[in-house]
Scaffold this motif. Structure first.
Motif, short mmCIF file in Angstrom:
data_model
loop_
_atom_site.label_atom_id
_atom_site.label_comp_id
_atom_site.label_asym_id
_atom_site.label_seq_id
_atom_site.Cartn_x
_atom_site.Cartn_y
_atom_site.Cartn_z
N GLN A 93 31.50 29.41 27.33
CA GLN A 93 30.88 30.71 27.33
C GLN A 93 29.59 30.91 28.47
N ILE A 94 28.73 30.08 28.49
CA ILE A 94 27.67 30.13 28.38
C ILE A 94 28.11 30.59 30.54
N VAL A 95 28.88 29.91 31.06
CA VAL A 95 29.27 29.55 32.48
C VAL A 95 30.16 31.32 32.27
N ARG A 96 31.31 31.91 31.30
CA ARG A 96 31.95 32.78 32.05
C ARG A 96 30.67 34.19 31.58
N LYS A 97 29.40 33.86 30.43
CA LYS A 97 28.60 35.08 30.95
C LYS A 97 27.57 35.40 32.05
N SER A 98 27.37 34.50 32.08
CA SER A 98 26.57 34.06 33.71
C SER A 98 27.01 34.46 34.72
N GLU A 99 28.73 33.24 35.53
CA GLU A 99 28.77 33.14 36.65
C GLU A 99 29.97 34.06 36.34
N GLY A 100 31.08 34.24 35.96
CA GLY A 100 31.92 35.41 35.91
C GLY A 100 33.25 34.31 35.21
N VAL A 101 34.57 35.59 35.97
CA VAL A 101 36.30 34.95 34.89
C VAL A 101 36.56 34.27 35.75
N ALA A 102 37.72 34.52 35.48
CA ALA A 102 39.23 33.55 36.85
C ALA A 102 40.09 34.46 36.83
N GLN A 103 40.37 34.02 37.56
CA GLN A 103 41.85 35.38 38.50
C GLN A 103 42.66 35.05 39.88
N PHE A 104 44.02 35.80 39.31
CA PHE A 104 44.63 35.51 40.60
C PHE A 104 44.26 36.13 41.74
N ASN B 114 43.91 36.56 46.83
CA ASN B 114 44.22 36.28 47.95
C ASN B 114 43.43 35.09 48.36
N VAL B 115 43.26 34.10 48.73
CA VAL B 115 42.95 32.53 48.17
C VAL B 115 43.24 32.44 50.24
N ARG B 116 42.74 31.82 51.42
CA ARG B 116 42.35 31.77 52.62
C ARG B 116 42.52 30.34 52.43
N HIS B 117 43.00 29.70 53.92
CA HIS B 117 43.56 28.76 54.08
C HIS B 117 43.61 27.72 53.94
N GLY B 118 44.62 28.33 52.73
CA GLY B 118 45.55 27.34 52.18
C GLY B 118 44.94 26.90 51.17
N ALA B 119 43.87 26.91 50.29
CA ALA B 119 43.74 26.21 49.60
C ALA B 119 43.80 27.01 48.11
N ALA B 120 43.66 26.33 46.63
CA ALA B 120 44.46 26.23 45.70
C ALA B 120 43.51 27.31 44.62
N GLY B 121 41.97 27.23 45.30
CA GLY B 121 41.31 28.13 44.62
C GLY B 121 39.98 28.42 45.43
N VAL B 122 39.00 29.38 45.00
CA VAL B 122 37.95 29.43 45.81
C VAL B 122 36.94 29.65 44.33
N THR B 123 35.33 29.63 44.76
CA THR B 123 34.69 30.71 43.89
C THR B 123 33.11 30.86 44.59
N GLY B 124 33.23 32.26 44.22
CA GLY B 124 32.35 33.29 44.82
C GLY B 124 30.82 32.43 44.63
N VAL B 125 30.25 32.52 45.78
CA VAL B 125 28.96 32.15 45.66
C VAL B 125 28.22 33.68 45.32
N ARG B 126 28.42 34.83 45.68
CA ARG B 126 27.57 36.09 45.23
C ARG B 126 27.54 36.41 44.01
N HIS B 127 29.35 35.94 43.45
CA HIS B 127 29.62 36.70 41.98
C HIS B 127 29.74 35.41 41.21
N GLY B 128 30.20 34.30 41.90
CA GLY B 128 30.73 33.07 41.00
C GLY B 128 31.99 33.66 40.47
N ASN B 129 32.19 34.27 40.44
CA ASN B 129 33.93 34.50 39.40
C ASN B 129 35.30 33.68 40.36
N VAL B 130 35.75 33.14 39.66
CA VAL B 130 36.64 32.45 40.48
C VAL B 130 37.82 33.08 40.62
N THR B 131 38.56 32.79 42.35
CA THR B 131 39.44 33.17 42.32
C THR B 131 41.23 32.29 42.99
#
Length: 419
Positions: free
Chosen positions: A214-225, A227-244
């Motif tokens: 809850q602390i992380v979700r409200k502060s940093e963001g959520v996870a969602q599907f 487009n992820v480049r370079h064949g990675a399984a996921g990335v976490t944004g620096v500015r918004h903190g959302n997980v893609t």
């Protein structure tokens, strides 16, 4: 006011102090009411119920509320050492409170568990105050961010019938707090198939149940599907903190998790070398978000530990000729003596932390992390069990209240990180 309930076994330690009853003063030692000769003549529970065979109690059967015995007063401490006065100066409702599905009893505003442990207060306005046994504060008010779904049925202090319900915004009434938090964290959760839902729930249950999701979700963001480049399984944004998360890689992770569990040994192109991987991409990316809410002191501690491990790995398992990556790669015989929980953890401090968070998320890999990297395990244990000393000051008050609330609601239990 209802004055009697069915007699229950003495499952919890009672309070200690002195009780005035029938014009006499008696010593109370961990709930045991002692006569002048030291023999036990009754028992007092933290919630104010008592029983005995002396004074006014000789004519009563079962448990009796201290509120209903004229002139009966207790002053002392509860089983955790906090000050406790019974019945106290406040009055409140009587009835049953369902808190995150956990059935609690309310006696004149005192909230108690089924084994008579006093956990808080409930007033005629529907406000809940909790007793925080960790920091020894007897009355902390919960708000919309820290109170769990609750439903009260009974009577107000004036005797009028009353029902009261509190629902967390956007929460589903039929689901627990942790289920709701995970669903809110993972966008389009309802569109996942059953194996995908199970994977997400298993890998994120710990973080939801301890309140950090809850602390992380409200502060940093959520996870969602996405487009992820370079064949990675996921990335976490620096500015918004959302997980893609990349959907194809996500499905691959689930396949590996189902086949091998949270940890797998995978051959690389350069023979005979292998790399250990953690098959928990959702909790890995959550680990990056969690890093953002840690204090600077905690981040420094993690960095120092990573640098120490990297130097050790370089001495024992130098990168082989012809290998162009930065992961820790090993021969099959070296896997059980590796330095990092996974090969990828060697690439940077940030990935080291995220891989450790992922491994800590489920019991099987958490046990391996404890054996392989006790330093990282200890940090993560403190993050879960004593977050107020590990996270940034702005989050400390909320996580303390939230974890107290989650203990009452049956989410944050002692077995949460048991091996």
């Amino acid at each position: 006011m209802s004055t009697k309930v069915s007699t229950m076994s003495e499952q919890s330690q009672g309070p200690s102090g002195f009780i005035e009853l029938g014009g006499e003063m008696f010593l109370v030692d961990y709930g045991r009411i002692c006569a002048a000769d030291g023999s036990q003549c009754g028992y007092l529970y933290e919630d104010g119920y008592l029983k005995g065979n002396f004074g006014p109690l000789t004519e009563k059967h079962g448990l009796v509320a201290i509120d209903d015995i004229e002139g009966c007063v207790f002053r002392g401490i509860d089983s955790s050492g906090m000050e406790l006065d019974l019945p106290g100066v406040r009055v409140g409702p009587d009835g049953t409170l369902k808190y995150n599905g956990v059935v609690l009893t309310v006696i004149n505003g005192r909230i108690a568990t089924q084994d008579h442990r006093l956990v808080g207060e409930f007033d005629d306005e529907g406000e809940i105050y909790v007793r925080d046994r960790e920091i020894k504060e007897p009355r902390r008010r919960l708000d919309e961010n820290t109170q769990l779904n609750s439903y009260f049925e009974g009577n107000r202090s004036d005797g009028s019938a009353w029902t009261h319900e509190f629902g967390r915004p956007l929460y589903r009434k039929n689901l627990s707090y942790s289920d709701n938090e995970i669903i809110r964290y993972f966008d389009d959760f309802d569109k996942l198939n059953q194996p995908q839902k199970q994977y997400v729930m298993e890998s994120m249950r710990l973080w939801a149940s301890c309140g950090l999701l809850q602390i992380v979700r409200k502060s940093e963001g959520v996870a969602q599907f996405g487009n992820v480049r370079h064949g990675a399984a996921g990335v976490t944004g620096v500015r918004h903190g959302n997980v893609t998360l990349d959907k194809e890689e996500f499905e691959k992770e689930i396949m590996l998790y189902k086949r091998f569990g949270p940890l797998a040994v995978i051959a690389i192109r350069l023979q005979p070398y292998v790399e250990v991987r953690v098959n928990l991409v959702v909790s890995h990316e959550f680990g990056h978000q969690l890093e953002f809410v840690l204090s600077q002191a905690s981040q420094t501690l993690i960095t120092e530990l990573y640098e120490k491990h990297k130097a050790k790995s370089g001495r024992y398992y130098p990168l082989p000729n012809g290998y162009e990556g930065y992961a820790e790669v090993l021969t099959p015989q070296q896997v059980h003596q590796r330095v990092f929980i996974s090969g990828y953890a060697r690439t940077s401090m940030h990935e080291y932390w995220a891989e450790c968070v992922a491994a800590f998320s489920v019991r099987e890999s958490r046990k391996m992390l404890k054996e392989l990297d006790p330093g990282a395990y200890a940090i993560l244990r403190d993050v879960v069990t004593n977050p107020s000393k590990m996270i940034r000051p702005v989050f400390r008050e909320q996580i303390m209240d939230l974890q107290t609330s989650l203990r009452i609601g049956g989410e944050y239990t002692e077995s949460l990180i048991a091996d």
